[in-house]
Design a protein around this motif. Structure first.
Motif, short mmCIF file in Angstrom:
data_model
loop_
_atom_site.label_atom_id
_atom_site.label_comp_id
_atom_site.label_asym_id
_atom_site.label_seq_id
_atom_site.Cartn_x
_atom_site.Cartn_y
_atom_site.Cartn_z
N ARG A 199 -8.65 -1.04 -1.27
CA ARG A 199 -8.32 -1.99 -2.31
C ARG A 199 -9.02 -3.30 -2.02
O ARG A 199 -8.91 -3.83 -0.92
N ARG A 253 2.89 11.53 0.73
CA ARG A 253 2.39 12.72 0.05
C ARG A 253 1.55 12.34 -1.16
O ARG A 253 1.34 11.16 -1.43
N GLY A 291 0.80 -1.22 0.00
CA GLY A 291 0.00 0.00 0.00
C GLY A 291 0.84 1.27 0.00
O GLY A 291 0.31 2.38 0.14
N GLY A 308 2.24 2.52 -2.46
CA GLY A 308 1.99 3.24 -3.72
C GLY A 308 2.94 2.80 -4.82
O GLY A 308 3.12 3.52 -5.81
N LYS A 309 3.52 1.64 -4.68
CA LYS A 309 4.51 1.20 -5.66
C LYS A 309 3.90 1.05 -7.05
O LYS A 309 4.44 1.58 -8.02
N THR A 310 2.78 0.34 -7.10
CA THR A 310 2.16 0.11 -8.41
C THR A 310 1.80 1.43 -9.06
O THR A 310 2.07 1.65 -10.25
N THR A 311 1.23 2.32 -8.27
CA THR A 311 0.82 3.62 -8.79
C THR A 311 2.03 4.37 -9.34
O THR A 311 1.99 4.93 -10.44
N ARG A 329 -5.03 3.20 3.05
CA ARG A 329 -5.11 3.16 1.59
C ARG A 329 -5.57 1.79 1.12
O ARG A 329 -6.36 1.66 0.22
#
Ligand SMILES: Nc1ncnc2c1ncn2[C@@H]1O[C@H](COP(=O)(O)OP(=O)(O)O)[C@@H](O)[C@H]1O
Ligand SMILES: Cc1cn([C@H]2C[C@H](O)[C@@H](COP(=O)(O)OP(=O)(O)O)O2)c(=O)[nH]c1=O
Length: 824
Positions: free
Chosen positions: A619, A658, A484, A486-489, A615
């Motif tokens: 999902r 952020r 969560g 944010g790696k994929t994003t 986050r």
């Protein structure tokens, strides 16, 4: 690129912490000096007459200073100061963050109040109370937010700077003796700073996602000297010895100032020298003498520190002493940072400082007659310096032979190659193009647990663990972080950015599950019942081995950019950090599985697991690993940060709390620095830059005509790709069947296109990715139409032959471009 440009605005709580540290350093320096002076002149019971402060230096010079009182007094001061620091950090970290903030405020305010009293009524007993409170304050401070206190020389340097400024102002304005008055002023300034900082810490608690990016060295360039692989050391006793030397270096300026009859500014000067040397050594430690086995470097650092310290004791002249102290501290920094060691710095420091105080207390002085006219007068502090130096030297000699798993072997090799990179000064030579087929006779790199040039013990049952090696073609980036984060994003955004920088192909992939085989392994790991710790580690390693051999390495060979969602560090953070398997075993397994391939850059997306959990709440496809306890996730987070800290040149920690765009911009700046830094003139000679597609070595984009660039790209393009390169990796959770079914949907088009973006032309009949990729939109070149892509998995022999051919084509293309440039 300038480090500063990537720093974000520091949080007020972070500034509060820094101010607390500066205040604590100032109070420690000045109150210790005052305490030492009072006892030396007035004994334990007396109070310093404020009006006689100006006479302090004179009294010390004239011999009116009684060391047999002063030194035990210093010992008491020191013992109380370390008592607080030695509170086990675990006890403090168990407290709630808000409780720790309140404790910080309490101790800081109490220290400040007693310090102000000392300013006006300077008695020894009051200084002892200051010492005790200060120790408590520093103990809580270090445990409260350890990542904020990893480089104490920054705040220490600031405090010492203030110390020097104020003392020298007094000395210049009113003569050297007046410098003593500065001590009271400095104590006062330190107290005020503590109060202000304490309020800041209370009013602005640290945010859950701390801004810590400015705490990590920024990877300026990839022209990193690759040092010998790390070795596992169960008990790093040589590091304790090195930190004991440092502890002594911090304590000895006080008695040395009295013995040498220097002004009080000398305390600041010597402390500044120690901080400076320590910082420089610490920063250069990981890459200093890269050809030397790391533990042996530690041993040599100890020998050198010992010798330098002996000299610092022998020399009486202040500037020489300060320089030697700086060099000694440099060796300490290099030695403890040569590789990752786990040891208690506090204990090392305390033992050294204690030893130094005891040695000074013996009050031994020697006159060494060098010639009829030259006599070396060794004061008590000089004896302490030299004796500790001698001890360090002797310990270092032992360490050279015993402080490494392989005993006395290979010292000559270590010495001969110390300043070369793995026996060759060209980094390129240590990083051959990375073409690994699983069955390939790898450049069997030397085991990480032995030296590069030494064969393993014939009878030892080690895994042949290769040394870490970064690819010499292409760009390999790993994105790490908790679930969560944010790696994929971010990978989606990074892929677009790398394409805009000219990389082709840009492959986005992930672990586990980056290949068809990997997908099966992924479903065993994540979708079935929980597997045992060790089989879990083996399955991740198995997935990684196949991933590197069949996707990552071939893509890098084509000069492409590969961005992987998780890599070895995930195994270290989850299996070693989280599940508490041995880090050495987990690392060895992955090194073996990947033939040592490490990314050019690892981005750690750092986030508080609580924020990530929020986050993840959004999902729906959370697997059973996503549901692990927060404590486990905290350990994983700490694991990632430790890895980044240990190899700052190859890691960047990105605060990931952020907004998506802010995080993406930060990542782009880091990646751009890596790409552009490569092209800088200073590294051009020794290191082949990572060139965007069509921009080969040393040929900046601007100097190539678009036609030339296109021609180069076309010639460079690998016409025949193995199936796994042309087949898209599915987006999270999508099954083969439904991926095909939903290929037309816009949503999936976006997912698939961002998961794998092969820019190579697709053959007719090749499996269609989940939407039109850019490659398909482009007109196909005649060359690629003639050579349709294989759809079958290639056999390793054919595949290796293809790679060789590919490499030949590349070389020819490069040569042609060089010729063209020369002619024009
Ligand atoms: N910077 C961000 N701010 C807020 N939400 C984010 C941010 N980055 C990602 N997310 C959201 O958080 C969730 C997890 O992101 P994802 O990229 O899947 O993380 P990971 O791959 O690290 O598990 C997704 O719902 C995503 O939309
Ligand atoms: C690569 C790797 C992953 N993992 C774990 C971490 C994740 O919880 C899980 C991968 O799940 P994944 O869904 O890919 O991660 P994310 O939720 O961040 O997108 O596997 C390991 O424990 N060890 C490893 O070596």
């Amino acid at each position: 690129m300038d480090t500063q440009t990537v720093l974000s605005k520091p949080h007020a709580g972070t500034i509060g912490h820094a101010a607390l540290e500066v205040g604590a350093w100032l109070v420690a320096l000045s109150s210790a000096a005052i305490s030492f002076a009072i006892v030396g002149i007035h004994g334990f019971g007396g109070a310093m007459d404020i009006s006689r402060y100006g006479e302090l230096t004179q009294i010390q010079r004239d011999g009116g200073f009684n060391s047999s009182f002063a030194v035990p007094g210093l010992l008491a001061f020191f013992a109380l100061a370390v008592a607080g620091v030695l509170i086990p950090p675990k006890k403090l970290t168990q407290l709630k963050e808000s409780v720790r903030s309140q404790l910080l405020t309490l101790f800081a305010a109490a220290t400040a109040c007693v310090s102000v009293v000392v300013v006006f009524i300077p008695t020894f007993w009051l200084t002892l109370i200051v010492a005790a409170l200060l120790g408590m304050l520093v103990g809580v401070l270090a445990a409260h937010a350890p990542e904020l206190h990893t480089k104490p020389w920054r705040t220490g340097g600031l405090a010492v700077g203030i110390f020097l400024l104020v003392t020298y102002y007094f000395e210049l304005e009113h003569g050297v003796p007046a410098g003593a008055h500065a001590l009271r002023w400095l104590l006062f300034v330190g107290a005020i700073l503590l109060i202000v900082a304490a309020l800041m810490v209370l009013v602005f608690p640290l945010s859950s996602d701390r801004d810590i990016d400015d705490l990590h060295t920024f990877p300026h360039t990839l022209a990193i000297k690759r040092s010998r692989g790390h070795m596992s050391i169960a008990f790093p006793w040589a590091c304790y010895a090195l930190f004991a030397v440092l502890g002594a270096l911090f304590l000895l300026p006080l008695p040395a100032t009295v013995d040498g009859g220097y002004g009080q500014g000398a305390i600041g000067l010597m402390t500044a020298a120690v901080l400076l040397g320590w910082a420089a050594g610490y920063e250069s430690g990981p890459t200093f003498a890269p050809g030397m086995t790391r533990p042996r470097l530690t041993a040599f650092a100890l020998v050198a520190a010992g010798l330098l310290m002996i000299c610092a004791g022998l020399i009486d002249e202040l500037s020489g002493k300060a320089v030697l102290m700086a060099l000694t501290a440099f060796c300490v920094g290099v030695g403890v940072r040569a590789q990752k060691y786990e040891f208690s710095r506090r204990v090392g420091l305390a033992v050294g400082a204690l030893l130094a105080t005891l040695l000074c207390g013996l009050d031994l002085t020697f006159d060494i007659h060098l010639s009829a006219v030259t006599t070396w007068v060794l004061s008590a502090s000089g004896v302490a310096f030299s004796a500790i130096g001698l001890l360090a030297f002797a310990t270092g000699i032992l360490a050279i032979f015993f402080f490494s798993p392989m005993g006395v072997r290979g010292m000559g090799v270590d010495l001969m190659n110390a300043f070369q990179v793995s026996g060759d000064s060209s980094p390129r030579a240590t990083a051959p193009a990375f073409a690994v087929a699983e069955d390939q006779e790898t450049r069997v790199l030397p085991a990480a647990t032995t030296s590069a040039d030494e064969p393993q013990d014939a009878g030892a049952n080690y895994l042949a663990v290769p040394e870490p090696v970064t690819p010499s073609t292409g760009l390999f980036i790993a994105i790490e972080g908790g679930d969560g984060a944010g790696k994929t994003t971010q990978i989606r955004k990074l892929v677009e950015h790398l394409e805009s920088r000219g990389f082709d192909p840009v492959i986005a992939t992930r672990e586990p599950g980056g290949t068809p085989v990997g997908k099966s392994i992924r479903s065993v790991l994540l979708d079935g019942e929980a597997v045992s710790k060790k089989s879990e580690a083996l399955l991740y390693a198995a997935d990684r081995a196949h991933h590197v051999a069949t996707l990552v390495a071939p893509s890098l060979e084509q000069d492409g950019a590969v961005v992987t969602d998780r890599y070895i560090d995930s195994s270290l953070a989850y299996q070693a950090g989280g599940r508490e398997l041995s880090e050495d075993d987990v690392l060895a397994l992955s090194r073996w599985a990947t033939s040592g391939l490490v990314p050019n850059l690892t981005l750690v997306l750092d986030i508080d697991p609580r924020v990530a959990a929020e986050r993840m709440g959004n999902r729906e496809d959370a697997n059973h690993l996503d549901k692990q306890s927060l404590e486990f996730k905290d350990r994983v987070r700490a694991g990632f940060l430790r890895l980044a800290e240990a190899e700052p040149d190859r890691y960047a920690v990105i605060p990931a709390g952020r907004s998506v765009n802010e995080v993406a911009e930060h990542i782009q700046r880091v990646v751009d620095a890596i790409i552009d830094g490569e092209e800088s003139a200073d590294v051009a000679d020794t290191f082949e830059p990572i060139a965007p597609r069509g921009v080969f070595v040393g040929v900046p984009t601007e100097r190539m005509s678009p036609e030339d660039a296109q021609k180069a790209v076309d010639e460079h393009r690998y016409a025949e790709s193995p199936q796994f390169l042309t087949e898209p990796i599915k987006a999270d959770g999508a099954e083969d069947a439904d991926s095909a079914a939903s290929a037309e949907s816009t949503e999936d088009t976006e997912n698939a296109a961002t998961t794998v973006l092969p820019q190579r032309p697709k053959a007719e009949g090749a499996p269609k990715p989940g939407g039109p990729t850019r490659a398909q939109a482009e007109p196909e070149t005649p060359e690629t139409q003639e050579k349709p892509t294989d759809t079958a998995e290639p056999d390793p022999e054919t595949y290796r032959a293809k790679l060789q051919r590919q490499s030949m084509i590349e070389q020819q293309a490069r040569q042609r471009l060089r010729d063209a440039r020369r002619n024009s």
